[in-house]
Design a protein around this motif. Structure first.
Motif, mmCIF file in Angstrom:
data_model
loop_
_atom_site.group_PDB
_atom_site.id
_atom_site.type_symbol
_atom_site.label_atom_id
_atom_site.label_comp_id
_atom_site.label_asym_id
_atom_site.label_seq_id
_atom_site.Cartn_x
_atom_site.Cartn_y
_atom_site.Cartn_z
ATOM 1 N N GLY A 176 0.818 -1.125 -0.048
ATOM 2 C CA GLY A 176 0.034 0.021 0.029
ATOM 3 C C GLY A 176 0.791 1.265 -0.048
ATOM 4 O O GLY A 176 2.156 1.221 -0.199
ATOM 5 N N SER A 179 1.356 6.586 4.286
ATOM 6 C CA SER A 179 0.972 7.876 4.762
ATOM 7 C C SER A 179 1.896 8.709 5.579
ATOM 8 O O SER A 179 1.866 9.888 5.659
ATOM 9 N N ASP A 192 3.047 4.219 8.626
ATOM 10 C CA ASP A 192 1.717 3.926 8.464
ATOM 11 C C ASP A 192 1.218 3.638 7.070
ATOM 12 O O ASP A 192 1.706 4.478 6.110
ATOM 13 N N VAL A 193 0.713 2.489 6.683
ATOM 14 C CA VAL A 193 0.662 2.085 5.315
ATOM 15 C C VAL A 193 -0.913 2.066 5.196
ATOM 16 O O VAL A 193 -1.556 1.343 5.667
ATOM 17 N N VAL A 194 -1.375 2.898 4.316
ATOM 18 C CA VAL A 194 -2.898 2.842 3.818
ATOM 19 C C VAL A 194 -3.152 1.336 3.115
ATOM 20 O O VAL A 194 -2.598 1.295 1.811
ATOM 21 N N LYS A 197 -9.931 -1.792 3.832
ATOM 22 C CA LYS A 197 -10.204 -2.405 4.967
ATOM 23 C C LYS A 197 -10.426 -3.781 4.986
ATOM 24 O O LYS A 197 -10.758 -4.290 3.978
ATOM 25 N N VAL A 257 -6.674 -5.354 7.986
ATOM 26 C CA VAL A 257 -6.492 -3.985 8.237
ATOM 27 C C VAL A 257 -7.957 -3.423 8.876
ATOM 28 O O VAL A 257 -8.985 -3.855 8.374
ATOM 29 N N ASN A 259 -9.539 0.086 11.442
ATOM 30 C CA ASN A 259 -9.577 1.530 11.830
ATOM 31 C C ASN A 259 -9.818 1.506 13.519
ATOM 32 O O ASN A 259 -10.616 2.160 13.754
ATOM 33 N N THR A 264 -6.291 6.802 15.225
ATOM 34 C CA THR A 264 -6.362 6.460 13.944
ATOM 35 C C THR A 264 -7.322 7.340 13.194
ATOM 36 O O THR A 264 -8.383 8.105 13.713
ATOM 37 N N HIS A 268 -5.624 1.558 7.983
ATOM 38 C CA HIS A 268 -4.377 1.572 7.791
ATOM 39 C C HIS A 268 -3.873 0.457 8.818
ATOM 40 O O HIS A 268 -4.243 0.219 9.734
ATOM 41 N N HIS A 270 -0.343 0.420 11.266
ATOM 42 C CA HIS A 270 0.741 1.056 11.977
ATOM 43 C C HIS A 270 1.638 0.070 12.276
ATOM 44 O O HIS A 270 1.511 -1.089 12.924
#
Length: 289
Positions: A176, A179, A192-194, A197, A257, A259, A264, A268, A270
Motif C-alpha cells: 500500500g 501515509s 503507516d501504510v494505507v 479495510k 487491516v 480502523n 487513527t 491503515h 501502523h
C-alpha cells in the motif's frame, strides 16, 4: 538381722506361692480350664502385656493412618496438599513477577518509550583529541605478518559462518501507500501504510506471538518475536487471527487491516520493527509497494 532375713523369706514365699485358677461350668460345676499361678508370674506377665500393648499402640500411631483419628493430628493427605500448594504458590509468585516485568516492557514498546542514552560526541572527542601529525601510522612488520596469517586462516575456514543481520529477509506485511514515514525525532517509530479495510496483514518472518490484545489507543495490536532479538508490531487492526503463544510462519495471515483505536484516522496499518530494544525504520528493510 534375723528379722530382715525372715521378712525377705516371707516376701519370696508369697511371690512364689502357687495358686490355681479354675474355670467351672456354673450349672454342672464341671471344671473347664485351670491354671497354676503365682504372684510373680502374674506380675511379670501383666508387665510384659502392658509393654507389648504400649509398643503396638505406638507403632499403629506412628506408621498407620489411624493417628489421623487422634485429636491434634492432621491428615497426611492434608499435609501433602499443603506442601504442594506451598511450592505452587512460590512458583506462581515468581511467574507473576516475571510476567509483570514482561508486560512493563511491552507497554513501553506500545507507548514508544525508549531510553535516551546519547552521549555528546564533542565532549568525547575533546577529551581524547589527538594530533594526527604526532602519530606514526606506518605499519610495522609484525602487524603485516599477523594480518596475512589471519587472512589465510579465514580463507580456508570451513566452520565459520560470516552471516549478519542483513541476510535476514523480511516479508512485506501489506502492500500500500505510506501515509506517514518513520520519524524518530517525533517519536513516530513506525510507518503507516494505507490499505483497503479487511486486507490481510501477514507476518514478516517466522516467530511467536507474544502479545495479541485490544488497547484503547491503538485498537487490536499483535506483536511477534522473531530471532536475533527482532520484534514486529502491528497496530489498528480490524481483527486478529492469532493468539498469544502461537507460532507463525513468514507470510502467514495474522490480522486484517482496520480502523480501531482512538489514535487513527482511517483504515491503515501502523507497523513497527524493534531490534534488541531499539526502533528501526521498516522502510530500510521492506518494500511496501
Amino acid at each position: 538381722m534375723a528379722k530382715k532375713t525372715k521378712k525377705r523369706k516371707e516376701i519370696k514365699r508369697k511371690l512364689l506361692h502357687k495358686y490355681r485358677l479354675v474355670i467351672l461350668n456354673e450349672s454342672t460345676f464341671e471344671e473347664k480350664i485351670s491354671f497354676k499361678l503365682s504372684r510373680l508370674n502374674v506380675f511379670v506377665t501383666g508387665t510384659l502385656c502392658i509393654i507389648a500393648l504400649i509398643g503396638l499402640t505406638t507403632l499403629l500411631i506412628a506408621f498407620t493412618p489411624l493417628r489421623e483419628y487422634i485429636p491434634g493430628y492432621s491428615s497426611t493427605k492434608l499435609k501433602r496438599q499443603a506442601t504442594v500448594l506451598t511450592y505452587k504458590t512460590d512458583s506462581l509468585v515468581r511467574r507473576l513477577n516475571y510476567t509483570n516485568r514482561y508486560l512493563d516492557n511491552i507497554r513501553k514498546v506500545l507507548r514508544g518509550d525508549i531510553e535516551n542514552n546519547e552521549v555528546s560526541r564533542d565532549s568525547l572527542f575533546g577529551k581524547f583529541k589527538l594530533d594526527p601529525s604526532t602519530v606514526d601510522l606506518t605499519p610495522i612488520k609484525q602487524d603485516s605478518l599477523l594480518r596475512a596469517e589471519v587472512a589465510l586462516e579465514d580463507k580456508y575456514n570451513l566452520f565459520e559462518q560470516n552471516t549478519t543481520n542483513t541476510d535476514f529477509i523480511l516479508f512485506p506485511p501489506i502492500s500500500g501507500m505510506i501515509s506517514q514515514e518513520y520519524n524518530a525525532n517525533a517519536k513516530h517509530y513506525a510507518v503507516d501504510v494505507v490499505a483497503p479495510k479487511d486486507s490481510p496483514v501477514k507476518a514478516i518472518a517466522n516467530g511467536m506471538v507474544i502479545f495479541a490484545e485490544w488497547t484503547a489507543d491503538t485498537g487490536y495490536v499483535i506483536i511477534i518475536e522473531h530471532k536475533d532479538g527482532l520484534l514486529s508490531i502491528y497496530k489498528h487492526n480490524g481483527s486478529l487471527n492469532k493468539k498469544q503463544g502461537e507460532v507463525v510462519r513468514a507470510g502467514e495471515v495474522i490480522a486484517s487491516v482496520g480502523n480501531t483505536g482512538e489514535l487513527t484516522t482511517g483504515p491503515h496499518l501502523h507497523f513497527e520493527i524493534w531490534n534488541n530494544g531499539a526502533p528501526v525504520n521498516p522502510s530500510d528493510f521492506i518494500d511496501f509497494k
